[in-house]
Design a protein around this motif. Structure first.
Motif: not given
Length: 138
Positions: A63, A65, A115
Motif C-alpha cells: 500500500t 498513501i 491510496i
C-alpha cells in the motif's frame, strides 16, 4: 465484475462513498470493477475527526498513501508496536502483510489521502485482526 473490454486509457470519477471492512470510508477510482485493472487499485480514504480503523493487514499486497489534508496517525507492526504520524504532503508506505491501524486524533479536522494498492479488488486482501484491538491503542 471485471471489465472485459479492450484495455485503453480511461477517465474515472470517484465513486460513491463505501465503508470498507476496516471501518474507513472510501471513494474508489481505479479498480478491477471500474476499469478492469489487474494489478492496482486507487482510491481516496476519508477519516473523520476522532475515527479509527479496525486493526488489519492486506495479505500479499503493498500500500502507498499520499496525504492530502488533515493529520492521521497509524499504529503498525506485528503487535502494533510502532507509530507514524502522516501529515499533508507525506507519502506513507505499508508493506504487504504488515498489521496496521490508522486513526485520526483530531477533534475537528478530517484526514483525507489517496491510496494505491497492488490489489485491484482492494477489499479482497483485507484481513481483520481483532486480536490486536486494545484500549491502549488510540
Amino acid at each position: 465484475m471485471s471489465d472485459t473490454r479492450e484495455p485503453t486509457c480511461r477517465v474515472v470519477r470517484a465513486g460513491e462513498t463505501i465503508t470498507g471492512k476496516q471501518a474507513l470510508n472510501y471513494n474508489v477510482g481505479v479498480s478491477a470493477e471500474s476499469v478492469g485493472a489487474t494489478g492496482i487499485h486507487m482510491q481516496i480514504v476519508t477519516i473523520p475527526p476522532g475515527a479509527r480503523a479496525k486493526a488489519h493487514k492486506h495479505e500479499h499486497h503493498e500500500t502507498a498513501i499520499y496525504a492530502l489534508e488533515g493529520v492521521s496517525h497509524c499504529w503498525y507492526g506485528d503487535h502494533l508496536e510502532h507509530h507514524a504520524v502522516v501529515e499533508p504532503g507525506d507519502f506513507f508506505y505499508i508493506p504487504a502483510n504488515v498489521p496496521h491501524l490508522p486513526y485520526n486524533p483530531s477533534d475537528s479536522e478530517t484526514a483525507r489521502a489517496v491510496i494505491a494498492r497492488t490489489d485491484p479488488n482492494e477489499q479482497e486482501s483485507v484481513v481483520l485482526m481483532p486480536e490486536l484491538e486494545t484500549d491502549a491503542v488510540k
